[in-house]
Design an enzyme around this catalytic site. Structure first.
Site, mmCIF file in Angstrom:
data_model
loop_
_atom_site.group_PDB
_atom_site.id
_atom_site.type_symbol
_atom_site.label_atom_id
_atom_site.label_comp_id
_atom_site.label_asym_id
_atom_site.label_seq_id
_atom_site.Cartn_x
_atom_site.Cartn_y
_atom_site.Cartn_z
ATOM 1 N NE ARG A 154 -11.298 -51.804 -84.817
ATOM 2 C CZ ARG A 154 -11.558 -52.061 -86.206
ATOM 3 N NH1 ARG A 154 -12.429 -52.891 -86.387
ATOM 4 N NH2 ARG A 154 -11.004 -51.629 -87.321
ATOM 5 C CE LYS A 256 -7.536 -53.562 -87.576
ATOM 6 N NZ LYS A 256 -7.883 -54.697 -88.630
ATOM 7 C CD GLU A 292 -12.491 -62.445 -87.756
ATOM 8 O OE1 GLU A 292 -13.158 -61.592 -87.894
ATOM 9 O OE2 GLU A 292 -11.432 -62.717 -86.825
#
Length: 410
Positions: A154, A256, A292
């Site tokens: 990721r 992220k 989210e």
């Protein structure tokens, strides 16, 4: 510009990096004699080199002892007080890229402040990524990591989006393992918490115009933690956010990057002032589809069917989210990744959220446009309790890992 911790005269342990010693912590010298540096360790990562040799020699010897005592020594710490806040540990890992954009020659150094040029890309333009992992201590003293390869992959996806070079999967895993082993005495006892590992990839080179930084640094540090939410495993309360957005189509909501979290702070603090644990974001276009929370993914259960928002580019592909989907399906549950309206969520039988920090937390109530919907008074609901118990049992090594997710460090 070289990014290095400021190595002072303080010994490793409580109170480093300018932090005041906690009344619950007392420094304890290593219980085993320090012998010599192992060639195996030095071959894996350079702990001392160049002009920093004199400053780091004692740290190099200490970390070698931590690898090879073969014990499960613990730091003298009141583990019952663990929350989710910084606790200085002993070592961190630093690796910089070459001029060709290739990461080489990482090293373990004392945990502490780092120095950055004021013009560093991460400080001026937010060119940075973060990851998060947890390590658990088993009863036999060994340590378990949960799906670290997924974090490595990721980070590489996020780095590509932000025009950054990234460590290889192998380099990432090596850095994580070395950081954990160097701080093994900070891994909480079984059932008392976990060691949270935070990898960072930052644009450390000086840049004035908006462009990729000329230099990058990979840092890994670790910290013992307990529950993310202050009420532990109690069901949390969510306030639906209708004014502010955390991500937009075509943006960076699916990686992220550090900027995603900065933009969520105001809304979350406002929700906490009103007595809620976190905020629930809706989609930025129609403002009716659930996305989210500020730090985790969300799920709902209706008629024994588990649903979670579809990854449309504005929702982070959480590793715990993916694990819950895969494990629930292995148990025979029907799991759907789809668009979920706020009305559907409010009509659910159960709601829970997932993430590395929160693990799996049950939602007790959601407030939307002044309407408060509660999901019962049980501490956990049937499905979420089953999934939480199963996931944490794998993470802590209490059951056989039938999914092949854990990595054991002896």
């Amino acid at each position: 510009m070289e990014l290095l911790p400021r190595v002072g005269v303080a010994a490793p342990g409580p109170g480093r990096g300018g932090a005041s010693p906690s009344p619950t912590r007392r420094h304890r010298a290593p219980s085993h004699p320090i012998l010599k540096r192992s060639a195996a360790v030095c071959g894996a990562v350079a702990i001392c080199r160049g002009g920093a040799v004199a400053r780091r020699s004692r740290w190099s010897t200490l970390v070698t002892a931590a690898y090879y005592t073969g014990t499960a020594d613990l730091v003298d710490f009141n583990w019952e007080t663990l929350g989710f806040q910084p606790v200085p540990t002993d070592f961190m890992y630093v690796m910089k890229c070459s001029e060709e954009g290739v990461f080489t020659k990482g090293e373990l150094v004392p945990y502490g402040p780092i120095e950055l040029n004021p013009a560093a890309g991460v400080l001026n333009y937010g060119q940075g990524l973060l990851e998060g992992l947890r390590a658990h201590r088993k009863e036999d003293g060994s340590v378990l990591l949960f799906r670290p390869d997924e974090n490595a992959l990721r980070m590489r996806v996020g780095a590509d989006r932000l025009c950054m070079p990234a460590p290889s999967v192998e380099q990432f895993l090596e850095a994580i393992k070395l950081t954990i082993l160097a701080n093994k005495r900070w891994v909480p006892p079984t059932g008392k918490g976990s060691l949270y590992i935070r990898p960072l990839l930052i644009g450390s080179g000086a840049i004035l115009g908006v462009a990729p930084a000329p230099e990058y640094t990979f840092v890994v540090f670790a910290c013992p933690v307990g529950h993310y939410f202050k009420d532990g495993l109690s069901p949390i309360s969510l306030l639906t956010e209708e004014e502010y957005q955390c991500a937009a189509p075509g943006g960076t909501g699916d990686i992220k990057t550090i900027g995603n979290y900065a933009s969520a702070v105001y809304a979350k603090e406002r929700a906490k002032e009103r007595g809620h644990s976190d905020v629930l974001y809706l989609d930025p276009v129609h403002k009716k589809f659930v996305e989210e929370l500020s730090s985790c993914n969300i799920f709902m259960v209706k008629d024994n069917i588990i649903s979670t928002p579809l990854l449309t580019g504005t929702v982070l592909p959480g590793i715990t989210r993916r694990s819950i989907i895969e494990y629930a399906r292995s148990l025979g549950f029907q799991v759907e990744e789809c668009l979920i309206t706020i009305d559907e969520l409010l009509d659910a039988d159960e709601v829970f959220c997932t993430g590395t920090s929160v693990v799996l937390s049950s939602v007790g109530c959601i407030v939307y446009q002044g309407r408060r919907v509660e999901y019962g008074n049980q501490k956990f609901r049937t499905v979420s309790q089953q999934l939480y118990s199963a996931l944490t049992a794998i993470q802590k090594g209490l059951v056989e890992d039938s999914m092949g997710w854990t990595v054991q460090l002896n």
